[in-house]
Design an enzyme around this catalytic site. Structure first.
Site, mmCIF file in Angstrom:
data_model
loop_
_atom_site.group_PDB
_atom_site.id
_atom_site.type_symbol
_atom_site.label_atom_id
_atom_site.label_comp_id
_atom_site.label_asym_id
_atom_site.label_seq_id
_atom_site.Cartn_x
_atom_site.Cartn_y
_atom_site.Cartn_z
ATOM 1 N N TRP A 212 -15.884 13.847 -11.800
ATOM 2 C CA TRP A 212 -15.041 13.351 -10.701
ATOM 3 C C TRP A 212 -14.162 14.452 -10.109
ATOM 4 C CZ3 TRP A 212 -9.738 13.612 -11.720
ATOM 5 C CH2 TRP A 212 -9.399 13.870 -13.054
ATOM 6 N N ASN B 270 -10.057 4.005 3.418
ATOM 7 C CA ASN B 270 -9.777 3.817 1.983
ATOM 8 C C ASN B 270 -10.923 3.145 1.223
ATOM 9 O OD1 ASN B 270 -7.912 3.797 -0.356
ATOM 10 N ND2 ASN B 270 -8.128 1.586 -0.119
ATOM 11 N N GLU C 69 0.845 -1.206 0.000
ATOM 12 C CA GLU C 69 0.000 0.000 0.000
ATOM 13 C C GLU C 69 0.882 1.258 0.000
ATOM 14 O OE1 GLU C 69 -3.276 0.140 -0.499
ATOM 15 O OE2 GLU C 69 -3.174 -2.044 -0.634
ATOM 16 N N TRP D 180 1.925 2.018 -3.406
ATOM 17 C CA TRP D 180 0.947 2.757 -4.229
ATOM 18 C C TRP D 180 1.237 4.259 -4.181
ATOM 19 C CZ3 TRP D 180 -2.589 1.699 -7.834
ATOM 20 C CH2 TRP D 180 -3.115 0.428 -7.912
ATOM 21 N N TRP E 125 -21.065 14.895 -18.315
ATOM 22 C CA TRP E 125 -21.433 14.777 -16.902
ATOM 23 C C TRP E 125 -22.761 15.471 -16.654
ATOM 24 C CZ3 TRP E 125 -18.282 11.361 -14.946
ATOM 25 C CH2 TRP E 125 -16.959 11.295 -15.373
ATOM 26 N N TRP F 9 -8.996 9.058 -7.253
ATOM 27 C CA TRP F 9 -10.191 9.487 -7.998
ATOM 28 C C TRP F 9 -10.172 8.949 -9.412
ATOM 29 C CZ3 TRP F 9 -14.815 11.286 -6.729
ATOM 30 C CH2 TRP F 9 -14.984 11.684 -5.403
HETATM 31 P P1 FAD Z 1 -2.934 2.289 5.586
HETATM 32 O O1 FAD Z 1 -3.914 1.348 4.975
HETATM 33 O O2 FAD Z 1 -2.420 1.948 6.918
HETATM 34 O O3 FAD Z 1 -1.740 2.409 4.527
HETATM 35 C C1 FAD Z 1 -0.435 2.847 4.878
HETATM 36 C C2 FAD Z 1 -0.010 4.022 4.041
HETATM 37 O O4 FAD Z 1 0.096 3.663 2.668
HETATM 38 C C3 FAD Z 1 -0.981 5.187 4.073
HETATM 39 O O5 FAD Z 1 -0.765 5.975 5.208
HETATM 40 C C4 FAD Z 1 -0.646 5.910 2.786
HETATM 41 O O6 FAD Z 1 0.472 6.739 2.922
HETATM 42 C C5 FAD Z 1 -0.296 4.759 1.842
HETATM 43 N N1 FAD Z 1 -1.471 4.326 1.066
HETATM 44 C C6 FAD Z 1 -2.396 3.416 1.430
HETATM 45 N N2 FAD Z 1 -3.284 3.227 0.431
HETATM 46 C C7 FAD Z 1 -2.921 4.052 -0.561
HETATM 47 C C8 FAD Z 1 -3.446 4.320 -1.859
HETATM 48 N N3 FAD Z 1 -4.531 3.690 -2.328
HETATM 49 N N4 FAD Z 1 -2.831 5.256 -2.614
HETATM 50 C C9 FAD Z 1 -1.727 5.897 -2.167
HETATM 51 N N5 FAD Z 1 -1.186 5.674 -0.952
HETATM 52 C C10 FAD Z 1 -1.768 4.757 -0.163
HETATM 53 N N6 FAD Z 1 -4.123 8.991 0.464
HETATM 54 C C11 FAD Z 1 -3.473 10.095 0.882
HETATM 55 O O7 FAD Z 1 -2.486 9.975 1.602
HETATM 56 N N7 FAD Z 1 -3.906 11.343 0.525
HETATM 57 C C12 FAD Z 1 -5.004 11.531 -0.258
HETATM 58 O O8 FAD Z 1 -5.356 12.667 -0.574
HETATM 59 C C13 FAD Z 1 -5.723 10.384 -0.691
HETATM 60 N N8 FAD Z 1 -6.854 10.508 -1.434
HETATM 61 C C14 FAD Z 1 -7.511 9.384 -1.865
HETATM 62 C C15 FAD Z 1 -8.665 9.521 -2.664
HETATM 63 C C16 FAD Z 1 -9.343 8.408 -3.134
HETATM 64 C C17 FAD Z 1 -10.579 8.576 -3.989
HETATM 65 C C18 FAD Z 1 -8.877 7.117 -2.800
HETATM 66 C C19 FAD Z 1 -9.601 5.889 -3.284
HETATM 67 C C20 FAD Z 1 -7.747 6.962 -2.010
HETATM 68 C C21 FAD Z 1 -7.047 8.087 -1.541
HETATM 69 N N9 FAD Z 1 -5.897 7.970 -0.709
HETATM 70 C C22 FAD Z 1 -5.232 9.098 -0.305
HETATM 71 C C23 FAD Z 1 -5.328 6.638 -0.389
HETATM 72 C C24 FAD Z 1 -5.821 5.986 0.919
HETATM 73 O O9 FAD Z 1 -7.213 6.045 0.999
HETATM 74 C C25 FAD Z 1 -5.213 6.595 2.182
HETATM 75 O O10 FAD Z 1 -3.816 6.727 2.031
HETATM 76 C C26 FAD Z 1 -5.483 5.698 3.393
HETATM 77 O O11 FAD Z 1 -6.870 5.570 3.577
HETATM 78 C C27 FAD Z 1 -4.833 6.283 4.616
HETATM 79 O O12 FAD Z 1 -5.167 5.580 5.780
HETATM 80 P P2 FAD Z 1 -4.050 4.792 6.608
HETATM 81 O O13 FAD Z 1 -2.908 5.677 6.916
HETATM 82 O O14 FAD Z 1 -4.751 4.130 7.733
HETATM 83 O O15 FAD Z 1 -3.580 3.747 5.498
#
Ligand code: FAD
Length: 494
Positions: free
Chosen positions: A381, A363, A296, A299, A328, A404
């Site tokens: 979007w 997420n 993750e 990503w 849209w 997004w």
């Molecule tokens: P954990 O699940 O514990 O993951 C660990 C770390 O991995 C996160 O802290 C983050 O840095 C990174 N990570 C995890 N999932 C993703 C992912 N899909 N994409 C990129 N990095 C990821 N994340 C942001 O940091 N900023 C945003 O503005 C953001 N906007 C999002 C918008 C949409 C529509 C979606 C679907 C996802 C977005 N994310 C964003 C990714 C993700 O949702 C969050 O990083 C995550 O929910 C953070 O929670 P956590 O720290 O508990 O994550």
């Protein structure tokens, strides 16, 4: 003479590559290290930075300033109203302080790269040695290429290449040395810089008193907090991460994104520490929870590589250019209902209310509400992307834009457009007992059993209506057909 380090979204002392190199330069030359942070209200405005995030940064700066002062290193925090003036301010500061060396870490957004290009020119003119280094990502953009020498546009092969690259270059995960104490004379010479205080948030980014208290409680700032969160997660939860990460009520994720995004925690450190609690050095092996968590974080690197390689994603364009012509709906009422958590789809409303209350959303729910906005409501979007940036405390352009684009099927390696989330099925699968919904939608707290996912469709309409919970704003089946037709027609056009 002195060395200046410019802090940006890397608000930590520990394992900060640019700061470490600046500290090394200062130590070797026997000159002091001085630090600066520029508050740029225009950047906050242009980048839609949420007030919660601005507040988090300012709270962090106070901690950083205190910690640096213990090393006899001052942190100057200066507000520069016009962002175009930032390079001029920085070179002016270097001149004023007699510094011939300026260090920072690179940010990959277009505005920031343009600013650094200008800064490079100014430094050349002024004979200041300027170094900007990769720190925010584990693997620097441009390092990983497909067999034909191109940037990957699909995550899975990119991830295999990312893993291979880190395994072959294990030093990428090594910790950068923390700068040592400044020479004692620095404290006297730069005494005036230690007094400099942290400014309040710009007027249009100010939080109310109650919000300030709420966010300080929910999201304590600074790198010590980040380290504490990381070690608690690694000790208590990471093993169960893969099994629980998709269930918003299960509290299975690290809640650490604000720290990666503000730079109070290096992504490198998260990956390294996670690897160190695994039973293998392989980043994709051993405990599935650990391997899943590392993937993750990858990503996050992936979306930064995409941004660096295809900077047009910063310019309000979909990554998939052929998706520019989708027609849209422009329905303000639907958008209002979406953002206020009043769509009548309990899982969507719970998620939007979580965002509005916590400046954070799980997420899985981010994917559900994004898909709902783009496919069910057929709203552009970019409206949702903007709303997220304006409200998330972890708002990060690359991850948000990537998320997004994935959900709206317009981005890099997206969900195919014909795969449309059914909010009801998502709700039943990922919040089976309705625990998350009941937490965030108090109107439905007394709804029993499966009706929680669709109270009006499952015989609990009276109770929902009595508590003021709205009926579904659209019919998913009809919307699904409409989205399929519009996407198909949009892509068909040039
Ligand atoms: P954990 O699940 O514990 O993951 C660990 C770390 O991995 C996160 O802290 C983050 O840095 C990174 N990570 C995890 N999932 C993703 C992912 N899909 N994409 C990129 N990095 C990821 N994340 C942001 O940091 N900023 C945003 O503005 C953001 N906007 C999002 C918008 C949409 C529509 C979606 C679907 C996802 C977005 N994310 C964003 C990714 C993700 O949702 C969050 O990083 C995550 O929910 C953070 O929670 P956590 O720290 O508990 O994550």
């Amino acid at each position: 003479n002195a060395v200046v380090f410019w802090f940006k979204r890397d608000l930590r002392i520990r394992d900060n590559k640019g700061l470490s190199l600046a500290g090394k330069k200062a130590r070797e030359a026997g000159i002091p290290l001085l630090c600066v942070f520029v508050v740029s209200p225009q950047d906050y405005q242009a980048h839609l930075t949420s007030p919660a995030r601005v507040d988090f940064e300012l709270r962090t700066l106070a901690i950083l300033k205190r910690d640096l002062a213990e090393l006899d290193v001052p942190l100057v925090v200066e507000t520069i109203v016009k962002r175009k003036k930032v390079p001029e301010y920085l070179t002016g500061l270097c001149e004023e302080l007699g510094a011939r060396h300026l260090f920072c870490n690179i940010e990959y957004e277009v505005d920031e790269l343009r600013r650094e290009t200008l800064l490079t020119k100014r430094c050349l003119e002024k004979d200041i040695d300027f170094s900007a280094v990769h720190d925010d990502v584990v693997v620097a953009p441009g390092r990983l290429k497909t067999g034909t020498g191109n940037q990957y546009a699909v995550y899975s092969p990119w991830f295999r290449s990312w893993i291979r690259h880190v395994h072959e270059n294990p030093e990428l995960l090594d910790e950068w040395e923390t700068p040592g104490k400044n020479p004692p004379s620095a404290r006297d010479k730069y005494e005036h810089l230690f007094d400099n205080h942290i400014p309040p948030a710009p007027e249009n980014k100010k939080l109310g008193d109650e919000e300030k208290e709420r966010f300080a409680h929910l999201w304590p700032a600074g790198e010590h907090e980040a380290m504490g969160r990381l070690s608690k997660f690694l000790n208590e939860k990471i093993g169960r991460y893969q099994a629980g990460r998709n269930f918003p009520a299960s509290n299975s994720t690290a809640l650490i994104s604000v720290h990666h995004s503000a730079g109070t925690l290096a992504a490198r450190m998260s990956v390294r520490e996670a690897r160190n609690v695994n039973n293998t050095k392989k980043l994709d092996g051993g405990n599935p929870g650990i391997a899943g968590w590392i993937s993750e974080i990858a990503w996050r690197d992936f979306y930064k590589h995409v941004l660096a390689h295809w900077p047009y994603v910063c310019m309000n364009k979909p990554f998939k250019y052929e998706y520019t012509s989708i027609e849209w709906e422009y329905n303000d009422d639907h958008f209002d209902k979406w953002r206020n958590g009043q769509t009548g789809f309990p899982i969507v409303d719970a998620a939007m209310r979580q965002l509005n209350h916590m400046a954070y959303m799980h997420n899985r729910c981010r994917m559900i509400v994004a898909s709902f906005l783009a496919k069910d409501l057929l709203l552009d979007w970019r409206l949702g992307e903007k709303y997220f940036m304006e409200h998330l405390i972890d708002g990060d352009f690359a991850s948000n834009n990537g998320g997004w684009g994935f959900s709206a099927s317009t981005g890099v390696d997206p969900q195919p457009y014909f795969r449309i989330f059914n909010p009801l099925l998502q709700s039943e699968k990922f919040d089976a007992d309705g625990e998350y919904i009941r937490k965030w939608v108090p109107e439905l707290r007394d709804v029993k059993g499966k009706a929680i996912h669709d109270p009006y469709g499952r015989g609990e309409g009276k109770l929902a209506a009595k508590n003021g919970y709205p009926k579904p704003v659209v019919d998913h089946k009809i919307c699904r057909e409409r989205a399929l037709a519009r996407y198909k027609a949009g892509i068909g056009r040039d």
